[in-house]
Design a protein around this motif. Structure first.
Motif, mmCIF file in Angstrom:
data_model
loop_
_atom_site.group_PDB
_atom_site.id
_atom_site.type_symbol
_atom_site.label_atom_id
_atom_site.label_comp_id
_atom_site.label_asym_id
_atom_site.label_seq_id
_atom_site.Cartn_x
_atom_site.Cartn_y
_atom_site.Cartn_z
ATOM 1 N N ALA A 224 33.221 36.140 39.142
ATOM 2 C CA ALA A 224 34.383 36.150 38.834
ATOM 3 C C ALA A 224 34.110 37.097 37.621
ATOM 4 C CB ALA A 224 35.140 34.781 37.948
ATOM 5 N N LYS A 225 33.063 38.040 37.745
ATOM 6 C CA LYS A 225 32.877 39.136 36.793
ATOM 7 C C LYS A 225 34.087 39.856 36.314
ATOM 8 C CE LYS A 225 29.840 41.811 37.932
ATOM 9 N NZ LYS A 225 27.958 42.252 39.094
ATOM 10 N N GLY A 226 34.061 40.317 37.474
ATOM 11 C CA GLY A 226 35.530 41.599 37.331
ATOM 12 C C GLY A 226 37.203 40.845 36.949
ATOM 13 N N GLY A 227 36.680 39.763 36.605
ATOM 14 C CA GLY A 227 38.364 39.367 35.928
ATOM 15 C C GLY A 227 37.643 38.514 34.761
ATOM 16 N N ALA A 228 37.278 38.910 34.247
ATOM 17 C CA ALA A 228 36.805 38.132 33.444
ATOM 18 C C ALA A 228 37.151 38.695 31.843
ATOM 19 C CB ALA A 228 35.478 39.013 32.266
ATOM 20 N N ALA A 229 38.393 40.054 32.200
ATOM 21 C CA ALA A 229 39.619 40.109 30.438
ATOM 22 C C ALA A 229 40.796 39.253 31.155
ATOM 23 C CB ALA A 229 39.342 41.317 30.958
ATOM 24 N N ALA A 230 40.396 38.558 32.066
ATOM 25 C CA ALA A 230 41.789 37.236 31.640
ATOM 26 C C ALA A 230 42.042 35.932 31.739
ATOM 27 C CB ALA A 230 42.230 37.602 33.771
ATOM 28 N N ILE A 231 40.264 35.644 31.279
ATOM 29 C CA ILE A 231 39.825 34.664 31.459
ATOM 30 C C ILE A 231 40.031 34.230 30.522
ATOM 31 C CG2 ILE A 231 37.656 32.978 32.111
ATOM 32 C CD1 ILE A 231 36.931 34.303 33.877
ATOM 33 N N PRO A 232 40.327 34.187 29.465
ATOM 34 C CA PRO A 232 40.321 33.699 27.705
ATOM 35 C C PRO A 232 41.684 32.981 27.997
ATOM 36 C CG PRO A 232 39.062 35.116 27.344
ATOM 37 C CD PRO A 232 39.180 35.899 28.854
ATOM 38 N N GLN A 233 43.614 33.833 28.595
ATOM 39 C CA GLN A 233 44.204 33.520 28.378
ATOM 40 C C GLN A 233 44.688 33.043 29.258
ATOM 41 O OE1 GLN A 233 46.481 37.348 29.051
ATOM 42 N NE2 GLN A 233 48.557 36.096 29.837
ATOM 43 N N LEU A 234 43.443 33.044 30.885
ATOM 44 C CA LEU A 234 44.603 32.311 31.762
ATOM 45 C C LEU A 234 43.497 30.938 30.839
ATOM 46 C CD1 LEU A 234 45.238 31.221 34.671
ATOM 47 C CD2 LEU A 234 43.004 31.854 35.161
ATOM 48 N N LEU A 235 43.287 30.458 30.528
ATOM 49 C CA LEU A 235 42.754 29.065 30.392
ATOM 50 C C LEU A 235 43.056 28.699 28.739
ATOM 51 C CD1 LEU A 235 38.108 29.508 29.826
ATOM 52 C CD2 LEU A 235 39.445 28.055 31.556
ATOM 53 N N GLN A 236 43.275 29.488 28.050
ATOM 54 C CA GLN A 236 44.418 29.209 27.152
ATOM 55 C C GLN A 236 46.362 28.808 27.692
ATOM 56 O OE1 GLN A 236 44.472 32.484 23.501
ATOM 57 N NE2 GLN A 236 46.957 30.879 22.987
ATOM 58 N N GLN A 237 46.480 29.815 28.616
ATOM 59 C CA GLN A 237 47.729 29.278 29.194
ATOM 60 C C GLN A 237 47.644 28.139 30.242
ATOM 61 O OE1 GLN A 237 48.073 32.547 31.369
ATOM 62 N NE2 GLN A 237 49.168 33.584 30.318
ATOM 63 N N THR A 238 46.455 27.599 30.480
ATOM 64 C CA THR A 238 46.534 26.609 31.239
ATOM 65 C C THR A 238 45.986 25.037 30.295
ATOM 66 O OG1 THR A 238 44.540 27.001 32.136
ATOM 67 C CG2 THR A 238 46.254 27.771 33.313
ATOM 68 N N GLY A 239 45.446 25.254 29.338
ATOM 69 C CA GLY A 239 44.550 23.768 28.679
ATOM 70 C C GLY A 239 43.810 23.535 29.397
ATOM 71 N N ALA A 240 42.928 24.644 30.696
ATOM 72 C CA ALA A 240 41.737 24.247 31.172
ATOM 73 C C ALA A 240 40.618 23.946 30.370
ATOM 74 C CB ALA A 240 41.811 24.383 32.436
ATOM 75 N N ALA A 241 39.268 22.925 30.882
ATOM 76 C CA ALA A 241 38.048 23.133 30.560
ATOM 77 C C ALA A 241 37.235 24.427 31.811
ATOM 78 C CB ALA A 241 37.490 21.992 30.415
ATOM 79 N N SER A 242 36.263 24.628 30.949
ATOM 80 C CA SER A 242 35.788 26.215 32.124
ATOM 81 C C SER A 242 34.250 25.215 31.749
ATOM 82 C CB SER A 242 36.005 27.269 32.128
ATOM 83 O OG SER A 242 35.236 26.992 30.659
ATOM 84 N N ILE A 243 33.224 26.064 32.828
ATOM 85 C CA ILE A 243 31.591 25.760 33.105
ATOM 86 C C ILE A 243 31.292 26.766 34.133
ATOM 87 C CG2 ILE A 243 31.133 23.612 35.226
ATOM 88 C CD1 ILE A 243 29.341 23.090 33.496
ATOM 89 N N VAL A 244 30.441 27.585 33.447
ATOM 90 C CA VAL A 244 29.753 28.507 34.392
ATOM 91 C C VAL A 244 28.401 28.556 35.097
ATOM 92 C CG1 VAL A 244 30.927 30.059 33.060
ATOM 93 C CG2 VAL A 244 28.770 29.995 32.639
ATOM 94 N N THR A 245 28.484 29.125 36.610
ATOM 95 C CA THR A 245 26.642 29.177 36.691
ATOM 96 C C THR A 245 26.483 29.973 36.257
ATOM 97 O OG1 THR A 245 27.693 31.011 38.548
ATOM 98 C CG2 THR A 245 27.913 29.008 39.108
ATOM 99 N N TYR A 246 24.708 30.509 36.165
ATOM 100 C CA TYR A 246 23.894 31.016 35.545
ATOM 101 C C TYR A 246 23.984 32.567 35.187
ATOM 102 C CZ TYR A 246 20.825 26.879 34.991
ATOM 103 O OH TYR A 246 20.267 25.914 35.133
ATOM 104 N N ALA A 247 25.098 33.354 36.491
ATOM 105 C CA ALA A 247 25.180 34.566 36.935
ATOM 106 C C ALA A 247 26.598 34.278 35.836
ATOM 107 C CB ALA A 247 25.250 34.751 38.383
#
Length: 531
Positions: free
Chosen positions: A212-235
């Motif tokens: 997912a690293k190539g889409g990292a720039a979109a992730i903060p906005q996406l999480l804020q837009q959806t109210g979703a929680a997140s968790i990541v793998t080590y990578a």
């Protein structure tokens, strides 16, 4: 030149396809590959062992985003390279290994470096392993490798060319194509269905992997837009900003994270295989439907009847989701409690501190001293095992570890490759006292290159993780203590700097100095530094 030996033409072909560095060791069987390296304007980095060359190519690829290339000889040169190729396969790293091979093996015996089936041996750890019996075949296979690196899940590949073929006159390779094939694109209908499902969910949970690293720039906005929680793998560390309120961190391996997954009414797994080394349990623990986004269809084999698969580049899907949601709705309120997320993270932090005493204060000291754009390469060591769970990276793709295959000796040579790929930018190697000795000879390469590379050595004088495993299994610890060399004296013998800090403040000072030195510095760390 209209024609020249094929070995020289191969180097020129690689240069035309963007290769600027090759890692390897020359020998009598692959000497023709070295004829054209300087002519092509390619830098060759001389490793001390083919395993080191392979890890350097791996580290270079991870840091640069370009394929790493290694040249090795027939037989033992290639077998020494198999461990790095296995690691690259496990971690989805594009490495092109080119070896020589004997011209004939079925009717002749006792030849130098002879193997029964060299090509097949490499195939066990590569996406493919092929022999080119002509110049045209070699050119075709090299372009096939670059096409696949650009369009599919990255894996290492091996090409072997016989000694006589390498030395035979050949015309130049064709010019590179104007465009390589791209990665699979998601259908608009898939993106819209994914957006609908996330917006309708009451407690959506995103699981982000390294893909997912190539889409990292979109992730903060996406999480804020959806109210979703997140968790990541080590990578996946770094794809979610550390201060995101509903971010559970890189704690998938914590047993209690299964309960978090069970609370979700929709799980969206993006760019992750959710493998054993991500979870350390059979399943994520969810009971809700899962939507998986990946470029590798093999990741979809364990989907349930209510689950959905989207075969596409994760970065493209994440950016498309953020745009689609912005066009349809305002930001949704949080669907999880930030206070509960914080409590879980604090609990897990305390668990890790109890399991691996003395490591976390050292992690905190190192984080303060390192610039934000530092790239870290770690080895299989208890220090890294703890750090991976608590060290939130400010950028994605900046901590590299031998996941999956889990080989010792990775950190030092891989960090050398990473430093070569990013001249002038900070790079750090992090190894345990035992693992460092697998590839410590590559200090010679780092000294030759004058790399300002801090090499942090966590020295507890034993195989601490294995000892702990034996104790948990009620086995009397055996064969876990080895006599270590004087690492500082050994570093100096190679011409490297060496220091043993006595406190965390001293460690920070030593680390900052090592980042601006005119060569590598070995920094010996112990639990006593934390007081």
């Amino acid at each position: 030149m209209t024609t020249q030996p094929l070995g020289a033409q191969i180097s020129q072909m690689l240069k035309e396809r963007g290769v600027d560095t090759i890692f390897g060791i020359p020998g009598v069987h692959n000497v023709e590959l070295y004829r054209g390296i300087e002519q092509a304007g390619i830098t060759h980095v001389l490793a001390r062992h083919e395993q080191g060359a392979g890890f350097m190519a791996d580290g270079y690829a991870r840091a640069s985003g370009k394929p790493g290339v290694a040249y090795v000889i027939t037989g033992p040169g290639l077998t020494n390279l198999l461990t790095p190729l296995g690691q690259a396969y496990s971690d989805s790293v594009p490495v092109l290994a080119i070896s020589s091979c004997l011209d004939e093996t079925s009717a002749r015996r006792g030849q130098l470096h002879q193997m029964r089936d060299q090509r097949a041996a490499a195939e066990t750890v590569c996406a493919w392993s092929e022999e080119a019996r002509s110049a045209q075949a070699a050119y075709t296979l090299i372009d096939r490798a670059f096409d696949e690196f650009a369009s599919t899940r990255a894996r290492p590949v091996h090409l072997q060319v016989s000694i006589d073929t390498l030395g035979a006159q050949a015309s130049a390779a064709p010019l590179p194509p104007e465009r390589r094939p791209g990665r699979p694109a998601a259908r608009h209908a898939d993106v819209y269905a994914l957006v609908d499902a996330v917006l309708k969910a009451q407690k959506p949970l995103f699981v982000f992997g390294g893909g997912a690293k190539g889409g990292a720039a979109a992730i903060p906005q996406l999480l804020q837009q959806t109210g979703a929680a997140s968790i990541v793998t080590y990578a996946g560390r770094g794809v979610v900003p550390a201060d995101t309120p509903l971010y559970f961190g890189s704690s998938l391996a914590r047993p209690d994270s299964a309960r978090i997954a069970a609370e979700a009414d929709l799980v969206i797994a993006v760019g992750t295989t959710l493998s054993e080394v991500d979870l350390w349990r059979p399943t994520l623990g969810h009971t809700a439907p899962m939507i998986r986004v990946d470029i590798d269809p093999a990741c979809f084999t364990d989907l349930g009847p209510a689950d959905t698969a989207i075969l596409a580049d994760a970065a493209e899907v994440l950016h498309a989701m953020a745009i689609a949601i912005s066009a349809r709705t305002e930001d949704l309120p949080p669907k999880w409690q930030a206070s509960e997320v914080a409590q879980h993270r604090a609990l897990w932090h305390a668990e890790i501190e109890a399991e691996r005493p003395g490591i976390l204060p050292v992690c905190d000291a190192l984080k303060v001293a390192l610039p934000e754009d530092t790239m870290i390469y770690s080895d299989m060591t208890q220090f890294a095992y703890a750090a991976k769970e608590v060290w939130d990276m400010p950028k994605p793709g900046h901590w590299h570890h031998p996941f999956g295959f889990g080989t010792l000796g990775y950190a030092l040579p891989a960090a050398i490759g990473g430093a070569v790929a990013r001249p002038g930018q900070p790079t750090v190697a992090l190894a345990g006292d035992y693992g460092l000795q697998y590839t410590i000879q590559e200090l010679g390469t780092a000294v030759e290159l004058g790399l300002p590379l801090p090499i942090l050595v966590w020295d507890n004088g034993k195989l601490g993780e294995i000892e702990d495993s034996m104790v948990r299994s009620q086995i009397a610890p055996n064969a876990v203590v080895a006599r270590n060399p004087d690492f500082l004296a050994l570093a100096k013998a190679y011409g490297a700097g060496a220091v043993e800090p006595k406190s965390l403040d001293d460690l920070q000072t030593a680390l900052r100095a090592a980042l601006t030195a005119d060569g590598p510095t070995v920094i010996r760390m112990t639990q006593h530094m934390a007081g």
